[in-house]
Each structure stands twice: as C-alpha cells, then as structure tokens.
Design a protein around this motif. Structure first.
Motif, mmCIF file in Angstrom:
data_model
loop_
_atom_site.group_PDB
_atom_site.id
_atom_site.type_symbol
_atom_site.label_atom_id
_atom_site.label_comp_id
_atom_site.label_asym_id
_atom_site.label_seq_id
_atom_site.Cartn_x
_atom_site.Cartn_y
_atom_site.Cartn_z
ATOM 1 N N LEU A 126 0.830 -1.204 0.000
ATOM 2 C CA LEU A 126 0.000 0.000 0.000
ATOM 3 C C LEU A 126 0.865 1.255 0.000
ATOM 4 N N ILE A 127 1.933 1.245 0.788
ATOM 5 C CA ILE A 127 2.805 2.423 0.857
ATOM 6 C C ILE A 127 3.483 2.675 -0.485
ATOM 7 N N ILE A 128 4.003 1.611 -1.104
ATOM 8 C CA ILE A 128 4.649 1.772 -2.409
ATOM 9 C C ILE A 128 3.637 2.243 -3.448
ATOM 10 N N ALA A 129 2.405 1.701 -3.366
ATOM 11 C CA ALA A 129 1.362 2.110 -4.313
ATOM 12 C C ALA A 129 1.010 3.584 -4.148
ATOM 13 N N ILE A 130 1.106 4.107 -2.925
ATOM 14 C CA ILE A 130 0.789 5.518 -2.687
ATOM 15 C C ILE A 130 1.938 6.419 -3.115
ATOM 16 N N VAL A 131 3.171 5.984 -2.808
ATOM 17 C CA VAL A 131 4.337 6.836 -3.048
ATOM 18 C C VAL A 131 4.768 6.825 -4.509
ATOM 19 N N SER A 132 4.756 5.648 -5.150
ATOM 20 C CA SER A 132 5.321 5.528 -6.496
ATOM 21 C C SER A 132 4.665 6.444 -7.533
ATOM 22 N N TRP A 142 14.451 5.319 -7.652
ATOM 23 C CA TRP A 142 13.639 5.522 -6.451
ATOM 24 C C TRP A 142 12.720 4.337 -6.230
ATOM 25 N N PHE A 143 12.260 3.737 -7.300
ATOM 26 C CA PHE A 143 11.415 2.548 -7.188
ATOM 27 C C PHE A 143 12.212 1.389 -6.588
ATOM 28 N N VAL A 144 13.479 1.275 -6.982
ATOM 29 C CA VAL A 144 14.359 0.251 -6.406
ATOM 30 C C VAL A 144 14.500 0.463 -4.904
ATOM 31 N N VAL A 145 14.698 1.722 -4.496
ATOM 32 C CA VAL A 145 14.838 2.041 -3.067
ATOM 33 C C VAL A 145 13.574 1.651 -2.312
ATOM 34 N N LEU A 146 12.409 1.957 -2.886
ATOM 35 C CA LEU A 146 11.156 1.608 -2.227
ATOM 36 C C LEU A 146 11.026 0.096 -2.047
ATOM 37 N N LEU A 147 11.378 -0.669 -3.061
ATOM 38 C CA LEU A 147 11.320 -2.125 -2.945
ATOM 39 C C LEU A 147 12.298 -2.635 -1.880
ATOM 40 N N ALA A 148 13.507 -2.066 -1.868
ATOM 41 C CA ALA A 148 14.539 -2.540 -0.944
ATOM 42 C C ALA A 148 14.204 -2.210 0.506
ATOM 43 N N GLY A 222 4.630 0.616 -10.791
ATOM 44 C CA GLY A 222 6.066 0.397 -10.923
ATOM 45 C C GLY A 222 6.691 1.253 -12.000
ATOM 46 N N ILE A 223 7.391 0.586 -12.934
ATOM 47 C CA ILE A 223 8.050 1.285 -14.032
ATOM 48 C C ILE A 223 7.003 2.012 -14.872
ATOM 49 N N GLN A 224 7.299 3.257 -15.189
ATOM 50 C CA GLN A 224 6.329 4.088 -15.895
ATOM 51 C C GLN A 224 6.724 4.251 -17.363
ATOM 52 N N PRO A 225 5.725 4.380 -18.252
ATOM 53 C CA PRO A 225 6.002 4.620 -19.677
ATOM 54 C C PRO A 225 6.816 5.901 -19.838
ATOM 55 N N PRO A 226 7.669 5.988 -20.862
ATOM 56 C CA PRO A 226 7.760 5.058 -22.005
ATOM 57 C C PRO A 226 8.629 3.829 -21.747
ATOM 58 N N ASP A 227 9.266 3.742 -20.568
ATOM 59 C CA ASP A 227 10.091 2.575 -20.278
ATOM 60 C C ASP A 227 9.195 1.372 -19.997
ATOM 61 N N VAL A 228 9.779 0.188 -20.048
ATOM 62 C CA VAL A 228 9.005 -1.033 -19.853
ATOM 63 C C VAL A 228 9.751 -1.984 -18.937
ATOM 64 N N SER A 229 9.008 -2.895 -18.346
ATOM 65 C CA SER A 229 9.561 -4.022 -17.597
ATOM 66 C C SER A 229 8.676 -5.218 -17.891
ATOM 67 N N LEU A 230 9.056 -6.376 -17.386
ATOM 68 C CA LEU A 230 8.221 -7.553 -17.619
ATOM 69 C C LEU A 230 6.837 -7.352 -17.011
#
Length: 279
Positions: A126-132, A142-148, A222-230
């Motif tokens: 929930l926190i990552i969903a709010i902050v990201s 910053w997304f990596v930091v949030l996951l870690a 998570g990763i935002q357009p235009p970049d992609v991830s699986l």
C-alpha cells in the motif's frame, strides 16, 4: 579450503547447475539477443499492428506496432537490474542493522529492532502504491529504493540472533582486547562469518524483487512509460491474452523462467553452504 568444498558441492548440485545454465542463457538473451533482432525496442512498424509471430517479427507486435521480441528483452533487462540492485541494497541493510544490533546490544539493539518491527507491520504494498505515482517524473532508481526498504527486516533479525553468538567468540574478544574499533570488528570478523546466510538471502531477494516489481508494475505502480519491464508488458498483454496470446505468453514466460532459475540457484547455494550437507 572451504570455498573449494562449497564450489564442489554447488557443481554437484543438479538444481544449481540447471539454474545457473538457465540464468546464463536468459542474461545472454536479454543483453546480447537485441543485437540479433531486426528492430529496436523503441521502433514502431505502422504496417504491422498486433501482428502474430512471423519471420519479420519473431514474437509478433504490440497494439502500437512495437516488436515484441525487442520490447520483451528490454523489459527483462530492466527487471534483472531492478532485482539485482534491490537485493544488494536489502541484503546490505539487513547485514548492517542486524550485526550492529546484535553486537552492541542495549539501547542500540532496542532502537534498531523497534525500527525493524515498525517496518514489518507497515503495509508495504500500500505504501509503495501511494508513493510511487508521486515519483513518475523521477528516476526509476527511487522505485528500487522503495522495494529494498521493505525487503530486509526478517533477515536482519536472523543476522542479529547469529551476531549475539558470534560476539562471544574468542577471535572477536581478542580483537576487542587489542583495541580494534568496534565497527571494524563487525565488518572484519562478524559480517564475514555471516556470508553464507547473506549470499543465500541476496540470491532469493533477487527473485523476490523481480516478482515484486512485476506485481507493482502490473497494477501501474512500478516502471512508468515510455520505459518497460516484464510487469508492464504482462499487464498490457493480459488485456488481450485470449485474442493475441503472444502479447502475454512471451513476457510472462520470461518472468517465470527468470524467477525459477534464480530460485534453483538459491536452493543449490543453501545446500552447498549448509555444513550438514553431504559431501
């Protein structure tokens, strides 16, 4: 000598061998494979929208004409990097916090473990969903930091309990009597003796981070357009999985293969580093 024994166990472990071969092939595919493709991941073929796999587009195309082969490999590159960086940060935090808490004890232990307990009860997703979403224009790091930040607490408690035992060992006591600074004792004598646990934890954290990134990206956090991830590719492909299965099958297949190979290596490392394993 111990490293040779561990390596011999690892080589004999069938799961570790298969996992290592699979991971090596996947990494080569992700980073070398794009050089053999006909398109860049940013290219768009306006004559081939939602085209099925063919000689021109090996894995088909997306709704906007992007080559699925190129864009899937780009997504796998991003997922691998995120997994490795998240595991590195999380395992480092677990080692430092757990070792300092266990070695010093007292108020240092209480404060650090209070912080660990606080993070454990917080709803990380929930926190990552709010902050990201507020970091859409910021770096993906910053997304990596949030996951870690939410991936190290349980391991730190294990490290703490092991450190409570290690700090009473003769070589630690001798180093203390010699006047070596305590932080040096932790990094020279305590943490190295926790390497087996930390290596296994880091390996499993990679797969956990890859899955976590995919889940968050699936829901748009998570990763935002235009970049992609699986994760973003799976989210996009799930909407058209029945009519255009290649949009879903290839990125999800790469995700499953990647996580499975890492977990096989982690299981092999656990068996190889376990002193009770059969030699």
């Amino acid at each position: 000598m111990r490293s040779k024994v561990v390596l011999a166990r690892l080589v004999r472990n069938r799961q570790a061998r298969y996992g290592s071969i699979a991971l090596l092939l996947l990494v080569l595919l992700a980073y070398v494979g794009p050089f053999f493709g006909q398109y860049e991941w940013t290219d768009k073929d306006f004559m081939a929208f939602l085209s099925p796999p063919s000689a021109d587009h090996w894995w088909g195309t997306t709704t906007i004409g992007q080559d699925m082969y190129a864009i899937t490999l780009r997504g796998m590159q991003k997922s691998i990097i995120i997994g490795l960086l998240t595991a590195l940060i999380a395992t480092t935090l677990a080692a430092i916090v757990g070792a300092f808490a266990g070695y010093f004890g007292g108020w240092v232990d209480r404060v650090l473990m209070w912080g660990v307990d606080l993070l454990l009860v917080l709803p990380s997703f929930l926190i990552i969903a709010i902050v990201s979403p507020r970091l859409k224009n910021a770096s993906w790091l910053w997304f990596v930091v949030l996951l870690a930040v939410f991936a190290w607490m349980i391991t730190s408690r294990v490290v703490r309990s092991m450190t409570l035992s290690l700090r009473e060992r003769e070589y630690v006591q001798a180093a203390r009597y010699m006047g070596i600074p305590q932080w040096k004792i932790i990094f020279r004598h305590v943490v190295p003796n926790l390497s087996s646990l930390l290596i296994i934890d880091a390996t499993l954290n990679v797969s956990g981070a890859v899955i976590g990134e995919a889940a968050l990206s699936f829901f748009g956090f998570g990763i935002q357009p235009p970049d992609v991830s699986l994760g973003t590719l799976i989210a996009e492909g799930a909407r058209n999985a029945t009519g255009y299965p290649w949009l879903f099958v290839f990125p999800s297949g790469m995700l499953v293969a990647l996580v499975l190979s890492i977990n096989l290596i982690g299981d092999g490392l656990r068996d190889a580093l376990d002193p009770g394993s059969n030699t």
